[in-house]
Design an enzyme around this catalytic site. Structure first.
Site, PDB file in Angstrom:
ATOM      1  N   LYS A  18       0.813  -1.215   0.000  1.00  0.00           N
ATOM      2  CA  LYS A  18       0.000   0.000   0.000  1.00  0.00           C
ATOM      3  C   LYS A  18       0.849   1.270   0.000  1.00  0.00           C
ATOM      4  CE  LYS A  18      -4.205  -1.991   1.801  1.00  0.00           C
ATOM      5  NZ  LYS A  18      -3.775  -3.397   1.914  1.00  0.00           N
TER       6      LYS A  18
HETATM    7  C1  LIG Z   1      -4.521  -4.442   1.334  1.00  0.00           C
HETATM    8  C2  LIG Z   1      -3.790  -5.731   1.182  1.00  0.00           C
HETATM    9  C3  LIG Z   1      -4.191  -6.734   0.276  1.00  0.00           C
HETATM   10  C4  LIG Z   1      -5.444  -6.620  -0.556  1.00  0.00           C
HETATM   11  O1  LIG Z   1      -5.347  -5.659  -1.566  1.00  0.00           O
HETATM   12  P1  LIG Z   1      -6.660  -5.125  -2.274  1.00  0.00           P
HETATM   13  O2  LIG Z   1      -6.198  -4.084  -3.222  1.00  0.00           O
HETATM   14  O3  LIG Z   1      -7.527  -4.564  -1.173  1.00  0.00           O
HETATM   15  O4  LIG Z   1      -7.305  -6.291  -2.940  1.00  0.00           O
HETATM   16  C5  LIG Z   1      -3.421  -7.869   0.151  1.00  0.00           C
HETATM   17  N1  LIG Z   1      -2.315  -8.061   0.905  1.00  0.00           N
HETATM   18  C6  LIG Z   1      -1.905  -7.127   1.804  1.00  0.00           C
HETATM   19  C7  LIG Z   1      -0.700  -7.415   2.621  1.00  0.00           C
HETATM   20  C8  LIG Z   1      -2.615  -5.932   1.971  1.00  0.00           C
HETATM   21  O5  LIG Z   1      -2.198  -5.032   2.879  1.00  0.00           O
END
Ligand SMILES: *Cc1c(COP(=O)(O)O)cnc(C)c1O
Length: 430
Positions: free
Chosen positions: A107
Site C-alpha cells: 500500500k
Molecule cells: C490491502 C492488502 C491486500 C489486498 O489488496 P486489495 O487491493 O484490497 O485487494 C493484500 N495483501 C496485503 C498485505 C494488503 O495489505
C-alpha cells in the site's frame, strides 16, 4: 481526463476534484471516462526506460494537465523510490515483492502517490487539509508514512487501542511532524464510525476533511505500475504472462486489469482470496452475493464485500463472459495457506507471507489447469515480518527484522487517547 461516478448521479469531474473528494457526492466510486491506450512503441521500448520514465507515461493520461510534466515526473520518481524484486520460485513461477517500501506493505505506492498529489493540489491554499483515517492495522501505517512531511496536509489516524500489532502501532505512533495518532478506547468499527460521523458533521465545516481511503483514484491507479514493472523485467522471456493477485478490496487487481486494457500484454488475471470468497463465487455462479467478513491469517484480505469490484465490472461492461475470459478466482482456507507457506519454503527457501501464499496457491491451480506455456507471477504484498506469528510458527524459523523496521521499533510511541466522538471533534476543532 474526466471522471464519472459509478452511481451515475453526479456531474463528471476532474482528476484533481476526484482526488480531493475521494468518493463522489452521490457516494459512488470515480471511474475514468475512457481508458487510454498506450502505443505499440511504448511496449517496444519499455526495457530501455527507467521505472519512473515508464510509470510517468502510464499515469500521465489519467492525470492530464492537472499536474504539470515536471511535477508529475517528480511525484512518480519519489513514489517508486525503492526496489520491486522478482524472485524466481520455480521455472515458471516468480514472486513480485511489493513490500520493499517504508512500511513493508504494497500500500506504500498508492499512499505515497496520493499524498504527493494531494499536497500538490493544496499548495498555496491558505487552508490545510486534514486527512482522517480509521485503521485496523496496515492502511494507517502506509498512509501516515506516505503523508509524512507533506506540506499543507495534516493526518489524523484513529486506531483501536490494543487491537493492532506492536509493529503496526509503532508505525502509526512514532512519526511525529504532521501525523497524529488517536488511540480509541474501542474496536475498529468504532473508529470507522467516528470517521464517518465526522465527514457528515456540519459543525466541522471549518475543518477541510478528506479521506485517504483505498477507493481514492490517486491510491488506486498507481498500483498499475507493478504490472508494468513486472512485464518490463520479464519481457525477454517471450512467454505469455499471468498474474495472481492476493485480493481483499480488489483495488490492486483492478489496477492490473486497467493496465491490461491500456495494452499491457497480460494473458490472464487470477484473483486469489482467503475464505472471504465473494468474487470467486461470483465467477463460478454468476451471482454476486457478498457475505459477512470472516477473520483469517491473511487478514488484510478479510473483506466480505470488496468495494472495488464494481470497477472491475465496469471495465468489462458487466459482461460476465468477457470478465471470465480475463479473470479467474480461487479461494483458500488458512490450513491451505499454511501448507503453501511450507511448500514455497521447501521449493526455494523463500519465506512468503500469508497473503503471498494465497496468491501462490491461485497461480498454481490456474497453471495446473492450463497446459499452455505460461509464466506466472504472484504478488508478495507484505513482508513476512508483518505476520511474524503465523510465519514463524508455520515455518519453524526466525524472520530477521529488516533495518528500516528496527529504527521504527526503537522510537517512542506518541498517541492521544480518546473515548468517543466528542473527544475527536474537540481535537479536530482545536
Ligand atoms: C490491502 C492488502 C491486500 C489486498 O489488496 P486489495 O487491493 O484490497 O485487494 C493484500 N495483501 C496485503 C498485505 C494488503 O495489505
Amino acid at each position: 481526463m474526466k471522471y464519472f461516478s459509478l452511481n451515475h448521479n453526479t456531474k463528471n469531474t476532474s482528476f484533481r476534484d476526484a482526488v480531493i473528494r475521494g468518493l463522489a457526492p452521490d457516494r459512488g466510486l470515480y471511474f475514468p471516462e475512457k481508458i487510454p491506450t498506450l502505443p505499440k512503441r511504448f511496449f517496444d521500448r519499455i526495457e530501455g526506460m527507467s521505472i519512473p520514465q515508464m510509470a510517468y507515461k502510464v499515469i500521465k493520461p489519467f492525470v492530464g494537465k492537472q499536474i504539470n510534466k515536471k511535477k508529475l515526473k517528480e511525484i512518480v520518481t519519489e513514489t517508486l523510490d525503492f526496489e520491486f524484486p522478482l524472485i524466481e520460485i520455480t521455472d515458471n513461477i516468480a514472486a513480485l515483492e511489493l513490500f520493499q517500501g517504508p512500511t513493508l506493505a504494497f500500500k506504500d505506492v498508492g499512499a505515497r502517490f496520493m499524498a504527493r498529489a494531494l499536497g500538490h493540489f493544496n499548495k498555496g491554499a491558505n487552508k490545510k487539509i486534514t486527512v482522517l483515517v480509521a485503521t485496523s492495522g496496515d492502511t494507517g501505517g502506509a498512509v501516515a508514512n506516505g503523508f509524512l512531511g507533506v506540506e499543507g496536509v495534516n493526518v489524523v489516524i484513529l486506531y483501536p487501542k490494543g487491537k493492532v500489532s506492536d509493529i503496526q502501532e509503532k508505525q502509526l505512533t512514532t512519526l511525529g511532524q504532521n501525523i497524529t495518532a488517536l488511540e480509541v478506547d474501542g474496536v475498529f468499527d468504532d473508529c470507522q464510525e467516528m470517521v464517518k460521523t465526522a465527514f457528515l458533521d456540519n459543525s466541522l465545516a471549518s475543518v477541510q476533511l478528506t479521506s485517504a481511503n483505498s477507493i481514492n483514484v490517486a491510491r488506486w491507479l498507481p498500483q498499475m505500475f507493478y504490472y508494468f514493472i513486472a512485464y518490463r523485467a520479464l519481457k525477454h522471456k517471450n512467454k505469455k504472462l499471468v498474474f495472481s493477485v492476493p485480493s481483499g478490496n480488489f483495488g490492486n487487481i483492478c489496477a492490473g486489469i486497467m493496465g491490461q486494457q491500456m495494452g499491457l500484454p497480460i494473458a490472464h488475471f487470477i484473483a486469489s482470496t482467503n475464505v472471504n470468497d465473494s468474487v470467486p463465487r461470483y465467477l463460478d455462479t454468476g451471482s454476486y452475493d457478498p457475505m459477512p467478513t470472516v477473520q483469517t491469517i491473511s487478514n488484510a484480505m478479510d473483506v466480505g464485500n470488496p468495494s472495488n469490484f464494481i470497477r472491475i465490472q465496469k471495465i468489462f461492461n458487466n459482461d460476465l463472459f468477457r470478465m471470465k475470459k480475463n479473470l479467474s478466482g480461487y479461494a483458500y482456507t488458512d490450513d491451505q495457506t499454511k501448507k503453501a507457506l511450507k511448500e514455497i519454503y521447501a521449493e526455494k527457501k523463500y519465506v512468503a507471507d500469508p497473503h503471498g501464499a494465497v496468491g501462490y496457491l491461485g497461480l498454481k491451480e490456474y497453471l495446473h489447469q492450463h497446459a499452455e506455456d505460461l509464466y506466472g507471477v504472484f504478488l508478495e504484498t507484505a513482508h513476512p515480518i508483518k505476520f511474524i506469528d503465523t510465519v514463524e510458527k508455520t515455518l519453524k524459523l526466525k524472520v530477521p527484522v529488516p533495518e528500516r523496521l528496527k529504527e521504527t521499533l526503537s522510537k517512542e510511541k506518541e498517541s492521544i487517547s480518546i473515548r468517543d466522538y466528542r473527544d475527536l471533534k474537540s481535537y479536530l476543532l482545536d
